[in-house]
Each structure stands twice: as structure tokens, then as C-alpha cells.
Design a protein around this motif. Structure first.
Motif: not given
Length: 131
Positions: A17-23, A26-28, A60-61, A75-78
Motif C-alpha cells: 500500500x505504501x508503494x502504491x501511494x508512492x507510485x 492511490x492519491x490523497x 497517519x498514512x 493528505x501529507x500536506x494537511x
């Protein structure tokens, strides 16, 4: 030994899941598949997916849905304050759910005691209009 295997499976899922988000898969704000769906797709146990989701929420991911069920990419910018408030709301919802369940259990017990009192009064010949 089985617990170790489950942990490893959930670690694999979490890493994926982390890799999918990084790629960018999956987006915020994107909703992730339900644990049952992802488990079927990955041929893993639903519990392993749930454990991975739980750890990703703790990190928090991911965020758990507040108004609708599901897991969403955070959203990491939140603003961290917003994420803290979202978690506080979720924690409060969980506490309310537990209190509601406990209230249901206690209501059932009270009803059972009332039935017992009515039965005892009928057997004893007494009459109490309250029961």
C-alpha cells in the motif's frame, strides 16, 4: 508461529500500500478497497489487510472515514491539527459505539430482571401494578 506468519502477511500488505501511494496509484483523498476486496485480490487474509490498514492509520498514512465507512489516503500536506482533530472525532465515535453497545446490554439485563420480578410475583400471588 501462526501469529508471526499473519504479521508478515500484514507487513507485506502494508509495504504494498505504501508503494502504491508512492507510485501515485492511490492519491490523497482516494478510498482504498474494502479489506475483504483487497484480501481477495492479494490472496491474503482479511485480518492481515485490516491489521495493515490499522498500522497505516496509526502512522497517519491513511484516515478512517468519518461520514462514510472506509479508509482514505491522508493528505501529507494537511495541517497536523486537522489530522489530530479527525483522529479525535474518530476516537469519540468509537467510544460512543462502545457506550451504545454497553447500554444495549444493560437494557437487556434490566428487562430480564423485570421479567423475573413479574414471574416471581405471579408465583407468590402478589400484585404490583408497576410490573
Amino acid at each position: 508461529m501462526e501469529q508471526m506468519r499473519r504479521t508478515l502477511r500484514s507487513d507485506d500488505i502494508e509495504a504494498r500500500i505504501r508503494a502504491d501511494i508512492d507510485a501515485g496509484t492511490y492519491r490523497p483523498g482516494d478510498r482504498l478497497p474494502a479489506p475483504e476486496e483487497l484480501a481477495a485480490e492479494l490472496r491474503k487474509l482479511t485480518r492481515a489487510v485490516e491489521a495493515a490498514y490499522r498500522r497505516l492509520v496509526e502512522d497517519g498514512v491513511l484516515l478512517e472515514g468519518l461520514l462514510e465507512p472506509g479508509h482514505f489516503v491522508a493528505d501529507p500536506a494537511a495541517d497536523p491539527t486537522v489530522r489530530t482533530l479527525l483522529q479525535a472525532v474518530r476516537d469519540t465515535q468509537l467510544r460512543l459505539d462502545r457506550l451504545e453497545q454497553r447500554l444495549g446490554e444493560l437494557t437487556g439485563r434490566v428487562a430480564s430482571v423485570e421479567r423475573g420480578l413479574r414471574a416471581a410475583r405471579r408465583e407468590g400471588g402478589g400484585h404490583d401494578p408497576q410490573f
